[in-house]
Write an enzyme that holds these catalytic residues in place. Structure first.
Site, PDB file in Angstrom:
ATOM      1  N   CYS A   9       0.870  -1.180   0.000  1.00 54.12           N
ATOM      2  CA  CYS A   9       0.000   0.000   0.000  1.00 54.12           C
ATOM      3  C   CYS A   9       0.905   1.227   0.000  1.00 54.12           C
ATOM      4  O   CYS A   9       1.721   1.402   0.921  1.00 54.12           O
ATOM      5  CB  CYS A   9      -0.860  -0.042   1.258  1.00 54.12           C
ATOM      6  SG  CYS A   9      -1.934   1.390   1.468  1.00 54.12           S
ATOM      7  N   ASN A  10       0.785   2.053  -1.018  1.00 49.64           N
ATOM      8  CA  ASN A  10       1.618   3.266  -1.084  1.00 49.64           C
ATOM      9  C   ASN A  10       1.293   4.214   0.057  1.00 49.64           C
ATOM     10  O   ASN A  10       2.175   4.853   0.624  1.00 49.64           O
ATOM     11  CB  ASN A  10       1.385   3.989  -2.408  1.00 49.64           C
ATOM     12  CG  ASN A  10       1.924   3.215  -3.579  1.00 49.64           C
ATOM     13  OD1 ASN A  10       3.065   3.376  -3.969  1.00 49.64           O
ATOM     14  ND2 ASN A  10       1.107   2.332  -4.140  1.00 49.64           N
TER      15      ASN A  10
ATOM     16  N   CYS B 172      -0.965   3.651  -6.535  1.00 46.72           N
ATOM     17  CA  CYS B 172      -1.814   3.079  -5.491  1.00 46.72           C
ATOM     18  C   CYS B 172      -2.027   1.636  -5.934  1.00 46.72           C
ATOM     19  O   CYS B 172      -2.277   1.386  -7.128  1.00 46.72           O
ATOM     20  CB  CYS B 172      -3.132   3.841  -5.427  1.00 46.72           C
ATOM     21  SG  CYS B 172      -4.420   3.025  -4.451  1.00 46.72           S
ATOM     22  N   THR B 173      -1.909   0.696  -5.012  1.00 51.07           N
ATOM     23  CA  THR B 173      -1.944  -0.708  -5.432  1.00 51.07           C
ATOM     24  C   THR B 173      -3.334  -1.157  -5.886  1.00 51.07           C
ATOM     25  O   THR B 173      -3.477  -2.227  -6.460  1.00 51.07           O
ATOM     26  CB  THR B 173      -1.414  -1.618  -4.313  1.00 51.07           C
ATOM     27  OG1 THR B 173      -2.156  -1.357  -3.107  1.00 51.07           O
ATOM     28  CG2 THR B 173       0.057  -1.350  -4.069  1.00 51.07           C
TER      29      THR B 173
END
Ligand code: DGL
Length: 290
Positions: free
Chosen positions: A90-91, A204-205
């Site tokens: 997660c960014n 963003c994942t």
């Protein structure tokens, strides 16, 4: 919200990590499965425990401290579950938590984080303009600012930040191709195309799951780039360095165990059926994390 940062270290003495233990993966929701997929492809003999904090998704609009605390709680859960390393897939969570987590767990429980793949976009752009699509929190964090300063600025590449709080919920509900999601994407990305950007960093994942929708709208005007493969490679390097790589074959066993905190495993199951590609055996269950 009460403070949940665990006192250091909660399990004392910390158990020795073993190669046969699973790799822990964490995201605010199910978007980190884009990273889990790359990890499972790249490390075919490893098993994975995935924790999605669906009780608190999205993290994007939350404060820095809230994100840090929720992340610390999630990583502690993976640690207690017996994982040998943790991937913060997660960014947004990585942006505020990596320093704290690495200091907290030390070398015995390696933490792998991620940052939007701006560096490869800067190196490959032909137009000198790239865009980064990420949550507002990710743009507040120092990781992305560092990459901008170290790579984009010296190369004189213009970086257009793009953010939307609408996209993560579309992915969580499997509604990426819905007309309303397509409209949101068109509204936020058309200005980027108009400014002649050729690369779009999916920071963003959750966003790799939007690739078909973005291609549907813009064709191949934008080259999409994310961090999934780089994180998988980095994880392999860390496992090798720490002698934690599992090298025996166990292809028949359950590879990916998913746990969700929002009591919504039943709703998410059909969404995951579309998301998880290839021959990866997986399960999903509710979990109460306190
Ligand atoms: N997957 C998270 C990220 O990479 C999603 C953020 C959110 O929960 O808002 O940033």
């Amino acid at each position: 919200m009460t403070a949940i940062l665990p006192a250091s270290p909660l399990i004392d003495p910390m158990p020795e990590a073993r190669p046969e233990a699973p790799i822990g993966i964490f995201d605010s929701g199910i978007g980190g499965l884009s990273v889990a997929q790359e990890l499972a492809n790249y490390l075919p003999d490893e098993q994975f425990v995935y924790f999605a904090d669906t009780a608190h998704v999205p993290y994007g609009p939350r404060s820095d401290q809230e994100i840090r605390e929720l992340t610390a709680r999630a990583i502690e859960w993976l640690y207690r579950k017996g994982c040998k390393v943790a991937v913060v897939a997660c960014n947004t969570a990585s942006a505020f938590s990596l320093d704290y987590l690495r200091e907290h767990y030390g070398e015995k429980f390696p933490i792998i984080g991620l940052v939007p793949a701006l560096k490869p976009a800067v190196l490959q752009t032909k137009t000198g303009t790239v865009a980064v699509l990420a949550t507002p929190a990710t743009f507040r964090g120092k990781l992305i600012k560092d990459v901008m300063l170290r790579f984009a600025q010296p190369a004189n590449v213009k970086v257009i930040p793009v953010t939307s709080l609408d996209l993560v919920p579309f992915v969580e509900s499997g509604a990426q191709m819905s007309p309303v999601c397509l409209q949101v994407l068109k509204d936020i990305l058309q200005p980027v195309v108009d400014q002649n950007a050729d690369y779009l960093v999916l920071g963003c994942t959750h966003y790799p799951f939007l690739k078909p929708a973005i291609h549907h709208i813009f064709g191949h005007k934008l080259t999409l780039i994310d961090s999934g493969v780089a994180v998988a490679r980095q994880t392999a390097r860390i496992l090798i360095k720490n002698e934690l790589l599992f090298e025996q074959s166990r292809k028949d066993s359950l590879r990916l165990q998913c746990f969700v905190s929002g009591n919504n495993a039943d709703q998410l199951k059909p969404v995951l059926e579309h998301m998880i590609q290839g021959n990866i055996s997986w399960s999903i269950a509710n979990i109460a994390v306190v």
